[in-house]
Motif scaffolding. Structure first.
Motif, mmCIF file in Angstrom:
data_model
loop_
_atom_site.group_PDB
_atom_site.id
_atom_site.type_symbol
_atom_site.label_atom_id
_atom_site.label_comp_id
_atom_site.label_asym_id
_atom_site.label_seq_id
_atom_site.Cartn_x
_atom_site.Cartn_y
_atom_site.Cartn_z
ATOM 1 N N ARG A 151 -27.603 -112.022 19.551
ATOM 2 C CA ARG A 151 -28.768 -112.730 19.017
ATOM 3 C C ARG A 151 -29.322 -112.011 17.787
ATOM 4 N NH1 ARG A 151 -31.123 -113.769 23.556
ATOM 5 N NH2 ARG A 151 -30.691 -115.998 23.671
ATOM 6 N N ALA A 169 -23.111 -118.814 19.184
ATOM 7 C CA ALA A 169 -23.123 -117.420 19.648
ATOM 8 C C ALA A 169 -21.714 -116.920 19.942
ATOM 9 C CB ALA A 169 -24.004 -117.289 20.888
ATOM 10 N N PHE A 228 -31.884 -119.984 18.485
ATOM 11 C CA PHE A 228 -31.275 -118.801 19.090
ATOM 12 C C PHE A 228 -31.378 -118.826 20.607
ATOM 13 C CE2 PHE A 228 -33.289 -118.005 15.026
ATOM 14 C CZ PHE A 228 -32.163 -117.762 14.249
#
Length: 283
Positions: A269, A14, A126
């Motif tokens: 995300r 991320a 995720f």
């Protein structure tokens, strides 16, 4: 009570995706991106390739705004895009494995009274997510940030809007096989999703299921697809209230300018989901 596993991979990825999104026009080097994950180039290349199935360089190609704009400039309708994807090769329509059902008027009025929702928190590519089911039907899939509380009161609040009268039972063991099947390409039985929705919301969410994996559409295109071309703002509201992330793929809707726009579970995300799907659809 809740099942979570230490999984630093998504958090490291991320940070890299945020950096790529902010700096894609400069086409940063592998070393620059690896530094964001606090990894050596070698380890970052391996970690990223394991996560996405493609190299960071190829993944970057699908995280630029051109990825979104190219598809919109083609002017494809949802039906045309689905036909183009077909069923051959790796193209896969989302609704081939997701069956969306709306509750009956009686169930809607009862607000979950007499029903049991089994739930648990699991890890995904995720980050962590909350999964809730009634019988064999998924009623909740919400991504969580690492710092979000998962105590019983916090979890209950997440179900209160749609199912305030339901009995909540933590049951990670029973839900584990289902959780393991959600983020995989392996052959599986269709996943059944049960939602409380107005007829308009149901139309919008059904339209989302017709967007092929690896594709994006605009809010205007969704409005046109449901026969209400002037309702793009209402479409946006319906998309924002989707209680089942990923399976009802609201992350595949972007602004007509080509910008990815907001996402209730975070812009990073959303970018990760789009890039991951784009890379996998072309493998």
């Amino acid at each position: 009570m809740y099942e979570t596993e230490a999984n630093p991979t998504y958090q490291q990825i991320a940070r890299s995706i945020e950096f790529l999104t902010d700096n894609f026009q400069q086409q940063p080097s592998l070393a620059d991106v690896a530094d964001q994950a606090n990894l050596s180039e070698y380890h970052f290349q391996r970690l990223f390739s394991d996560w996405a199935g493609v190299s960071p360089k190829k993944f970057l190609q699908y995280l630029t705004l051109d990825f979104a704009k190219e598809r919109l400039r083609n002017g494809l309708t949802l039906a045309e895009a689905a036909d183009e994807a077909g069923l051959s090769g790796t193209g896969r329509l989302h609704d081939l494995f997701v069956v969306l059902e709306g509750v009956t008027p009686g169930q809607f009025k009862q607000a979950g009274e007499g029903l049991t929702i089994r739930y648990a928190v699991f890890e995904s590519p995720f980050g962590p997510y909350l999964l809730g089911t009634i019988g064999d039907k998924i009623v909740k899939l919400e991504f969580l940030d690492e710092a979000e509380p998962t105590d019983q009161i916090s979890i209950a609040n997440r179900f209160a809007a749609e199912w305030p009268e339901a009995v909540l039972v933590p049951d990670a063991q029973a839900l584990r096989p289902l959780a393991d099947s959600i983020f995989t390409d392996a052959d599986r039985q269709p996943l059944r999703v049960l939602v409380k929705a107005s007829p308009f919301q149901l139309k919008v969410w059904e339209a989302l299921l017709r967007i092929p994996e690896g594709q994006v559409v605009s809010y205007d295109q969704i409005a046109a697809a449901i026969g209400m071309p002037l309702a793009s703002r209402a479409v946006g509201t319906a998309i924002g209230s989707n209680p089942v992330g990923y399976l009802i793929p609201c992350h595949r809707v972007i602004r007509k300018t080509g910008l990815f726009g907001n996402y209730r579970w975070g812009a990073t995300r959303k970018t990760a989901l789009l890039g991951w799907e784009a890379a996998h659809s072309l493998k």
